[in-house]
Enzyme design. Structure first.
Site, PDB file in Angstrom:
ATOM      1  N   LYS A  81       0.074   4.189  -0.161  1.00  0.00           N
ATOM      2  CA  LYS A  81      -0.575   5.348   0.492  1.00  0.00           C
ATOM      3  C   LYS A  81      -0.367   6.592  -0.386  1.00  0.00           C
ATOM      4  O   LYS A  81      -0.327   6.471  -1.615  1.00  0.00           O
ATOM      5  CB  LYS A  81      -0.056   5.519   1.924  1.00  0.00           C
ATOM      6  CG  LYS A  81      -0.176   4.217   2.732  1.00  0.00           C
ATOM      7  CD  LYS A  81       0.059   4.373   4.211  1.00  0.00           C
ATOM      8  CE  LYS A  81      -0.086   3.017   4.890  1.00  0.00           C
ATOM      9  NZ  LYS A  81       0.046   3.099   6.349  1.00  0.00           N
ATOM     10  N   GLU A 119      -6.662   4.563   7.982  1.00  0.00           N
ATOM     11  CA  GLU A 119      -6.428   5.992   7.722  1.00  0.00           C
ATOM     12  C   GLU A 119      -7.669   6.626   7.102  1.00  0.00           C
ATOM     13  O   GLU A 119      -7.963   7.803   7.352  1.00  0.00           O
ATOM     14  CB  GLU A 119      -5.181   6.163   6.840  1.00  0.00           C
ATOM     15  CG  GLU A 119      -3.917   5.871   7.659  1.00  0.00           C
ATOM     16  CD  GLU A 119      -2.767   5.273   6.881  1.00  0.00           C
ATOM     17  OE1 GLU A 119      -2.775   5.321   5.641  1.00  0.00           O
ATOM     18  OE2 GLU A 119      -1.848   4.722   7.531  1.00  0.00           O
ATOM     19  N   GLY A 173       2.887   2.150  10.817  1.00  0.00           N
ATOM     20  CA  GLY A 173       3.816   3.259  10.663  1.00  0.00           C
ATOM     21  C   GLY A 173       4.545   3.624  11.942  1.00  0.00           C
ATOM     22  O   GLY A 173       5.203   4.656  12.018  1.00  0.00           O
ATOM     23  N   ASN A 199       0.870  -1.177   0.000  1.00  0.00           N
ATOM     24  CA  ASN A 199       0.000   0.000   0.000  1.00  0.00           C
ATOM     25  C   ASN A 199       0.906   1.226   0.000  1.00  0.00           C
ATOM     26  O   ASN A 199       1.510   1.552   1.012  1.00  0.00           O
ATOM     27  CB  ASN A 199      -0.884  -0.035   1.262  1.00  0.00           C
ATOM     28  CG  ASN A 199      -1.728   1.214   1.408  1.00  0.00           C
ATOM     29  OD1 ASN A 199      -1.783   2.061   0.520  1.00  0.00           O
ATOM     30  ND2 ASN A 199      -2.398   1.328   2.553  1.00  0.00           N
ATOM     31  N   SER A 227       3.782  -2.290  10.226  1.00  0.00           N
ATOM     32  CA  SER A 227       5.243  -2.348  10.393  1.00  0.00           C
ATOM     33  C   SER A 227       5.832  -3.702  10.006  1.00  0.00           C
ATOM     34  O   SER A 227       6.808  -4.151  10.617  1.00  0.00           O
ATOM     35  CB  SER A 227       5.645  -1.961  11.819  1.00  0.00           C
ATOM     36  OG  SER A 227       5.231  -0.634  12.098  1.00  0.00           O
ATOM     37  N   GLU A 237      -5.110  -5.007  10.503  1.00  0.00           N
ATOM     38  CA  GLU A 237      -4.060  -4.008  10.734  1.00  0.00           C
ATOM     39  C   GLU A 237      -4.326  -3.316  12.066  1.00  0.00           C
ATOM     40  O   GLU A 237      -5.146  -2.385  12.128  1.00  0.00           O
ATOM     41  CB  GLU A 237      -4.075  -2.964   9.608  1.00  0.00           C
ATOM     42  CG  GLU A 237      -3.830  -3.543   8.235  1.00  0.00           C
ATOM     43  CD  GLU A 237      -3.270  -2.500   7.274  1.00  0.00           C
ATOM     44  OE1 GLU A 237      -2.227  -2.781   6.673  1.00  0.00           O
ATOM     45  OE2 GLU A 237      -3.854  -1.406   7.147  1.00  0.00           O
ATOM     46  N   HIS A 286      -9.388   1.118   4.963  1.00  0.00           N
ATOM     47  CA  HIS A 286      -8.116   1.282   5.668  1.00  0.00           C
ATOM     48  C   HIS A 286      -8.326   2.211   6.875  1.00  0.00           C
ATOM     49  O   HIS A 286      -9.108   3.152   6.809  1.00  0.00           O
ATOM     50  CB  HIS A 286      -7.055   1.863   4.719  1.00  0.00           C
ATOM     51  CG  HIS A 286      -5.680   1.783   5.293  1.00  0.00           C
ATOM     52  ND1 HIS A 286      -5.224   2.702   6.214  1.00  0.00           N
ATOM     53  CD2 HIS A 286      -4.687   0.883   5.114  1.00  0.00           C
ATOM     54  CE1 HIS A 286      -3.993   2.356   6.570  1.00  0.00           C
ATOM     55  NE2 HIS A 286      -3.651   1.267   5.928  1.00  0.00           N
TER      56      HIS A 286
HETATM   57  P1  13P Z   1       3.274   0.271   7.617  1.00  0.00           P
HETATM   58  O1  13P Z   1       3.777  -1.000   6.984  1.00  0.00           O
HETATM   59  O2  13P Z   1       3.965   1.495   7.143  1.00  0.00           O
HETATM   60  O3  13P Z   1       3.187   0.141   9.106  1.00  0.00           O
HETATM   61  O4  13P Z   1       1.747   0.434   7.100  1.00  0.00           O
HETATM   62  C1  13P Z   1       0.872  -0.636   7.182  1.00  0.00           C
HETATM   63  C2  13P Z   1      -0.366  -0.282   6.457  1.00  0.00           C
HETATM   64  O5  13P Z   1      -1.123   0.561   6.876  1.00  0.00           O
HETATM   65  C3  13P Z   1      -0.621  -0.974   5.180  1.00  0.00           C
HETATM   66  O6  13P Z   1      -1.913  -0.708   4.715  1.00  0.00           O
END
Ligand code: 13P
Length: 250
Positions: free
Chosen positions: A12, A98, A174, A10, A213, A168, A96
């Site tokens: 983002k 976010e 992150g 992803n 992560s 997740e 997601h």
């Molecule tokens: P990270 O791997 O940067 O922690 O992000 C995970 C994520 O949100 C994938 O959709």
């Protein structure tokens, strides 16, 4: 039932066209190393068509990060499932954390998006996961249960067989804080049982990805867990060698 490992990146809101080119070329150069794993990359809309064109004929598939439920219309900033199919895109991330945290995504809108994606023949990657305070107060299972029950409401077993779920934990995204393999497996097993209750035996074929992560250094231990069928990778999907390192752990 055996489930083929899926490693999805992803991106983002990252990668300009020039940066995407470097990453895509880096992955294409190593695509022949991919074996026995489904690999998906999910760029932002600005580089979706470019990525789809570049990865055509390679083992790497392309997905979007969101989809609207309407076919077309006055929905500024959104894209429809048929628009994504036309690119062509095969997968779409839905719900997601976010989008839930910053853009008002709810389990109800997740459900509408999932249904639109399925109707268009896109594979939804449906994300669930608890906040840190919810984990600390013992609410993890209740939170992901509601996210699944409402997000997948009205799906048939045939529909459910076509989806991918991603667990997740929000506190692991992150932050560098990964759920331990045992912590993740516990929730994945809970999700599998929940899916079995809702959809029956097809639950044994549904891939449940872990996200938060994940990196080359911890991927193997996570992917070795019985109900962890792959990864949804943010930060580490932005570097070809890191992403390949995770792919090769699968
Ligand atoms: P990270 O791997 O940067 O922690 O992000 C995970 C994520 O949100 C994938 O959709």
């Amino acid at each position: 039932m055996s489930r083929k490992t899926m490693i999805a990146g992803n991106w983002k809101m990252n990668n300009t066209v020039a940066e995407a080119r470097e990453l895509v070329e880096g992955l294409k150069a190593r695509a022949s190393e991919i074996a026995g794993v489904d690999v998906v990359v999910c760029p932002p809309v600005t580089t979706l068509a470019y990525a789809a064109e570049q990865f055509a004929g390679t083992p790497v598939k392309v997905g979007a990060q969101n989809v609207h439920w309407a076919e077309s219309g006055a929905y500024t900033g959104e894209v429809s499932a048929s628009m994504l199919k036309e690119i062509p895109v095969e997968y779409v991330i839905i719900g997601h954390s976010e989008r839930r945290q910053y853009f008002g995504e709810t389990d109800g809108t997740v459900n509408q998006r999932v249904k639109a994606a399925l109707a268009a023949g896109l594979t939804p990657i449906v994300c669930v996961g608890e906040l840190l305070e919810q984990r600390e107060t013992g609410e993890t299972e209740a939170v992901v249960k509601t996210q699944v029950e409402v997000g997948l409401d009205g799906l048939t077993a045939d529909d459910a067989a076509k989806i991918v779920v991603a667990y997740e934990p929000v506190w692991a995204i992150g932050t560098g804080l990964t759920a331990s393999p045992e912590q993740a497996q516990e929730v994945h097993a809970f999700l599998r049982n929940l899916l079995r209750g809702l959809f029956g035996a097809v639950a044994d074929g549904i891939r449940i990805l872990y996200g938060g992560s994940m990196k080359p250094a911890n991927a193997k231990d996570l992917l070795a867990q019985a109900d962890i069928d792959g990864g949804l990778i943010g930060g580490a999907s932005l570097k070809a060698d890191d992403f390949m390192g995770i792919i090769l752990s699968g």
